[in-house]
Every structure is written in C-alpha cells, then in structure tokens.
Write a protein that holds these residues in place. Structure first.
Motif, mmCIF file in Angstrom:
data_model
loop_
_atom_site.group_PDB
_atom_site.id
_atom_site.type_symbol
_atom_site.label_atom_id
_atom_site.label_comp_id
_atom_site.label_asym_id
_atom_site.label_seq_id
_atom_site.Cartn_x
_atom_site.Cartn_y
_atom_site.Cartn_z
ATOM 1 N N ASP A 46 -23.611 -14.839 29.012
ATOM 2 C CA ASP A 46 -24.793 -15.302 28.308
ATOM 3 C C ASP A 46 -25.974 -14.399 28.693
ATOM 4 O OD1 ASP A 46 -27.019 -16.647 27.367
ATOM 5 O OD2 ASP A 46 -26.101 -18.623 27.708
ATOM 6 N N GLU A 48 -28.999 -14.909 28.619
ATOM 7 C CA GLU A 48 -29.979 -15.689 29.390
ATOM 8 C C GLU A 48 -29.605 -15.739 30.866
ATOM 9 O OE1 GLU A 48 -32.963 -16.985 29.060
ATOM 10 O OE2 GLU A 48 -32.934 -15.912 27.150
ATOM 11 N N TRP A 87 -29.863 -7.723 20.005
ATOM 12 C CA TRP A 87 -30.909 -8.728 19.909
ATOM 13 C C TRP A 87 -31.923 -8.374 18.828
ATOM 14 C CZ3 TRP A 87 -30.295 -5.160 23.773
ATOM 15 C CH2 TRP A 87 -31.360 -4.310 24.055
ATOM 16 N N ASP A 88 -32.725 -9.358 18.490
ATOM 17 C CA ASP A 88 -33.716 -9.199 17.424
ATOM 18 C C ASP A 88 -34.925 -8.434 17.963
ATOM 19 O OD1 ASP A 88 -34.598 -10.913 14.625
ATOM 20 O OD2 ASP A 88 -36.206 -10.043 15.850
ATOM 21 N N THR A 91 -38.143 -11.061 17.865
ATOM 22 C CA THR A 91 -38.129 -12.290 18.670
ATOM 23 C C THR A 91 -37.445 -12.108 20.023
ATOM 24 O OG1 THR A 91 -35.990 -13.011 17.828
ATOM 25 C CG2 THR A 91 -37.922 -13.652 16.544
ATOM 26 N N GLU A 93 -34.408 -12.515 20.454
ATOM 27 C CA GLU A 93 -33.275 -13.441 20.448
ATOM 28 C C GLU A 93 -31.949 -12.674 20.309
ATOM 29 O OE1 GLU A 93 -32.008 -16.997 21.054
ATOM 30 O OE2 GLU A 93 -34.169 -16.720 20.758
ATOM 31 N N PRO A 94 -31.028 -12.798 21.298
ATOM 32 C CA PRO A 94 -29.708 -12.149 21.148
ATOM 33 C C PRO A 94 -28.950 -12.792 19.978
ATOM 34 C CG PRO A 94 -30.097 -12.800 23.433
ATOM 35 C CD PRO A 94 -31.163 -13.459 22.608
ATOM 36 N N ILE A 95 -28.172 -11.996 19.257
ATOM 37 C CA ILE A 95 -27.449 -12.557 18.114
ATOM 38 C C ILE A 95 -26.109 -13.151 18.546
ATOM 39 C CG2 ILE A 95 -28.515 -10.938 16.475
ATOM 40 C CD1 ILE A 95 -25.643 -9.583 16.374
ATOM 41 N N ARG A 97 -23.447 -13.807 22.465
ATOM 42 C CA ARG A 97 -23.339 -13.528 23.896
ATOM 43 C C ARG A 97 -22.967 -12.060 24.096
ATOM 44 N NH1 ARG A 97 -20.881 -19.226 25.675
ATOM 45 N NH2 ARG A 97 -18.929 -18.405 24.910
ATOM 46 N N LYS A 170 -36.473 -6.445 28.390
ATOM 47 C CA LYS A 170 -37.013 -7.739 28.834
ATOM 48 C C LYS A 170 -38.136 -7.535 29.857
ATOM 49 C CE LYS A 170 -35.318 -11.484 28.063
ATOM 50 N NZ LYS A 170 -35.655 -12.464 26.973
#
Ligand code: ADP
Length: 495
Positions: A46, A48, A87-88, A91, A93-95, A97, A170
C-alpha cells in the motif's frame, strides 16, 4: 553538529538512519509494514504504508536524537528497486497499490514479447531480460487493467515512479518528479547506453513517455522537503537503488571491484567502469552509479536463497533455534562426509535460470545428521557465489583480475560461512566495519553533495575492514569440491 538522514525504504520495512558529520550512525528507527498477496505470485504494497512508515521513522530518529530538523543538512534515499507506482499528478492519489519487484503477474506479457523475438533488442537497450522482475511490464499491466488508467495517462494526468521517485514526490509536496539513473536502469524503459528513456521500449510496452520522471545523477538536487513535513525544509541530495547504494557504501569505485550482499538472497555487483558489459550468461547489466552525467556500469548477479537457507534450518528443519547457531553446528560436522545441499527452493537464478528446479540433498550416509546438513547449507551460499563469479569472469575477462570480494548483509556475521566463501572462490573476502553499507551509501551521496562528507577518493579511504578471510583450501581440493557442487546442481536440474 550536523547530520545526514538516510531513508532506506525496503521490501518489508522502512528505516531512517541518522549519520553524524563523521559518517557514524547516531540513531536508527525501523518500522515493518504489511505485505499484500492478492493472488498466487502477486505481491503488493500500500503506497500509504510506504509513505507513512518513511515519515514516522524519519520523525522518530530526529526526535530520538533530540535534534532540531535544521540540524539535518540533507537527506539521502535508498530503496527496494523495480517496485512500481502510478499516481495522479494533481491529487497525488495512487491509482492502485504498488506492484512489488517479486510480483510475477506479468510473466505472460514477458513470454509474449520473448516469443515475438524481442528479448535481444530489449537486452541491448536496457541491459535487462524480459522478466516480470522489472518495472516496465508492471506499469503496462497497471495501464491495461486499472479502469481509465490508459486514457488518464495519455491525457498527462498520471505519473509513474519507482519507490525513490514516489518518496521524492511526496517529500517535496508534489514539486519534483525525478528518479536517479540507478533506479531508472531497473525499469526496462531506460536506455543505459544513451542515458535516456528508450522510445523503443515505451512503444513496445505502450507507455506514454510523459508519465516518466526526469532522470538525475545519484548525487544531485532533488528539491527540498515541504516545510510542513519536518517543520523545516531539508534538501534531498542523494538517491540510489538498494544494491547500488551498497556498492557505493562499500566504496567499490574502481573497475574490477566487487561487493556481495548476503541477506535473505544475495546480490553481487561487479564494477565494470565505463564499459557496459553485455552478459552471455544472463546476468544483468546495470548502472552502478552516475556522477556528473557519466554512468559507471556493473554486472549484477543474484542468488534467490542465501540467508534464507539458514532460515530453513531454523524454521523448516528446526535443527537450530537461531541463525547464529548454524556456525557452531557446522563446525561439528564430520569432515569425511560430502553432503551437498542445493537450495533451489524457488528455482535456480543466475547463471542456471531453471525456474522449475527444486532443492535436493546429495551424499547422505547413515552418519549424516543435522551438523552435516547445516554445513552443507552454509556451503551452498559459497558455491552459488562461485557460480556467479564464474559467470562474471566469462562475461568480462578483466573480472579475473578482481581480487577481493567485499561482503555485507546479515549472513556475513557467520565467520564459518565467510571462511568457506573465501576458500571456494579462492580469493580474499573482506568484511567492513560498517555493515550498514546500503544506508551509508545513501548518506554519503547526500553528505558529499552537501559538502559535509569527503569526495569519492576521500570516502574510499574511510572504508575500513573489520576482518579479512583468506583462502585456506588448496587448489586441487577447491576444484574437487566445486566440481561436486556442479554435478549436484545438474542432477537437481534433471531430477
Ligand atoms: P534482509 O535484508 O534480506 O532481511 P539481512 O541482511 O537482515 O537480510 O540478513 C538476514 C539473513 O541473514 C537471514 O536470512 C538470516 O538467516 C541470515 N543470518 C543472520 N545472522 C546469521 C548468522 N550468524 N549465520 C547465518 N545466517 C545468518
């Protein structure tokens, strides 16, 4: 006092290691994270968890050492290689895992490309093989299988990165989308000779070039951390994939120098200088490091089962309670017995490439017991290293000049195994004082770029040997033992 923070983002855990101005370790924090196995042969992380454990271990070491973030002059990153994230761009946001390097889901894609006759040109451009291990086919899988991903990628909305790249993105609050040449060289999308993304590979795998990161040197400006993250911005100045960082940390800066890391598996890298040697033995050609826009190449070979054979003695056979006991047990083995363990638990890697082969034990007698099997298990790591070295020598004749093997990783604590390694390769084995070579490599890159640590020559001088193992076996005996190993491997393959 000023410090360098090394981030070591590994397959099962993230670590943050604080090095002081003398390149000594001041503080370490480590956190494991979950592995996901959604289907047979699939392995995911993940994003995250990757990010969360990196963030908390970094904050942890800084606070444990009672430092102000401003005392940290730079960050160096080293990472599990090949693991693939998308990822986006807006945003973050990963698309999906992250698809981990061990994941075999793209075996079919590789097989199709091989059947269509592409492997030779792929190797010529990338130095790699058509194997699911590398990022390229994993990225293709994501674009083909995640709803709407390809359209979004083509519209420029998605970014690709290996773990280093994702962490940089990040840490900089989405300002920098960059990777280093060593990580790029593991993607199957990078032309290691011309030093750029390969248009041919992108077309072959149908990857929009716009989603690929900028490729920089190992010691370079990767931007600054977003001040929100640590309360101060800290520059990121060093990046290298884990095996390359270990090569750097072992100061293998001359052509012919070689390091071998003995963890669960084993990775050996031989520095071949300016020459990108194409292997005829299915070893990989890779970028060892890149400074000033100029790559230095290496041949890389890996063994799937190294320290893992000791785990098998402990957890499978239950003949030891802890890994270090393998040494005392091996020392009591009957020297007249010739037990050989071929630990092909998951097939054989370089130079055999026999994925279907399974392990075998040869030479058992009524007197064979735990001690003989433990000794044979430790010896199997030496024999397999010799296999890699033989392949490297066949690929690059200058390698025969390569005198000494520098070792690191958990298994090198085993003196008996290191002595056998030296005996069977017929060369000295050097164990350094600092065994944290991967983190040291990343820290040195960042510290050198920051002007805190010495340059390459100065750093190479600081490399210190804790112990040298000299070969103590005569040539005839060495050859005899190695021939017996090779016969055992052939028997296991044909079984
Ligand atoms: P990884 O990074 O792959 O988790 P490490 O570098 O931490 O690996 O090394 C752990 C491996 O080393 C384990 O497989 C363990 O069995 C082996 N190991 C650790 N100590 C010893 C020892 N004294 N003798 C033999 N093997 C050991």
């Amino acid at each position: 006092m000023t410090y360098i923070l090394a981030i070591d983002q590994g397959t099962t855990s993230s670590r943050a290691i604080l090095f002081d101005g003398d390149m000594k370790i001041r503080e370490v924090a480590q956190q494991e994270f979950p592995q996901h196995f959604p289907s047979s042969g699939w392995v995911e992380h993940d994003p995250e968890d990757i990010w969360g454990t990196v963030l908390s271990t970094c904050r942890d070491v800084i606070s444990k050492a009672l430092l102000n973030p401003s005392d940290v002059v730079a960050i160096g990153i080293t990472n599990q290689r090949e693991t693939t994230l998308v990822w986006d761009r807006e945003t973050g946001e990963p698309i999906h895992r992250a698809i981990v390097w061990q994941d075999r889901r793209t075996a079919g894609i590789c097989e199709e490309l091989r059947a269509a006759g592409h492997e030779e040109e792929v190797t010529a451009k990338t130095g790699l093989l058509l194997d699911p291990y590398f990022s390229g086919t994993k990225l293709k899988w994501l674009l083909d299988n995640v709803d709407g991903a390809r359209e979004r990628a083509e519209a420029g909305e998605l970014l690709f990165g290996t773990v280093d790249c994702y962490l940089i993105w990040k840490l900089t609050g989405g300002k920098v989308h960059a990777t280093d040449a060593t990580n790029a060289s593991r993607t199957l999308l990078y032309n290691i000779h011309s030093g750029g993304w390969s248009r041919m590979m992108c077309e072959l795998l149908n990857i929009p070039v716009a989603m690929l990161p900028e490729v920089r040197d190992c010691a370079a400006d990767y931007g600054e951390t977003d001040p929100e993250i640590f309360g101060e911005s800290i520059p990121i100045l060093g990046v290298a994939g884990d095996q390359q960082a270990a090569t750097i940390g072992q100061a293998c800066f001359e052509a012919g120098m070689m390091k071998s890391t003995y963890g669960t598996g084993c990775f050996a890298l031989l520095n071949t200088g300016d020459t990108a040697v194409t292997s005829r033995n299915r070893l990989l050609t890779t970028i060892a490091y890149q400074f000033g826009g100029k790559p230095t190449y290496a041949i890389e070979g890996s063994i799937f089962i190294a320290g893992a054979v000791v785990q098998w003695l402990r957890d499978g056979l239950k003949i030891i309670d802890a890994a270090p006991e393998s040494q005392a047990l091996a020392e009591t083995a009957d020297p007249s017995q010739q037990v050989i363990v071929v630990p092909a638990f998951t097939g054989l890697g370089a130079p055999y490439w026999e994925p279907e082969c399974r392990g075998a034990i040869f030479g058992l007698t009524r007197n064979s017991g735990p001690a003989e099997i433990a000794r044979a298990a430790l010896e199997s790591v030496g024999f397999q290293t010799r296999d890699l070295l033989e392949a490297m020598r066949a690929d690059w004749p200058n390698a025969s000049e390569a005198g000494v093997l520098r070792v690191d990783g958990g298994m090198t604590a085993n003196d008996w195994a290191m002595q056998f390694l030296s005996d069977i390769i017929g060369a000295p084995v050097d164990r350094p004082e600092i065994l944290e070579t991967t983190a040291l490599g990343a820290a040195w890159l960042a510290g050198m770029e920051a002007g805190l640590y010495p340059d390459r020559a100065g750093f190479a001088e600081t490399w210190a040997r804790e112990r040298r193992f000299e070969p103590a076996l005569d040539d005839a005996r060495r050859d005899e033992r190695y021939e017996a190993w090779k016969r055992a491997v052939q028997a296991a393959i044909s079984a």
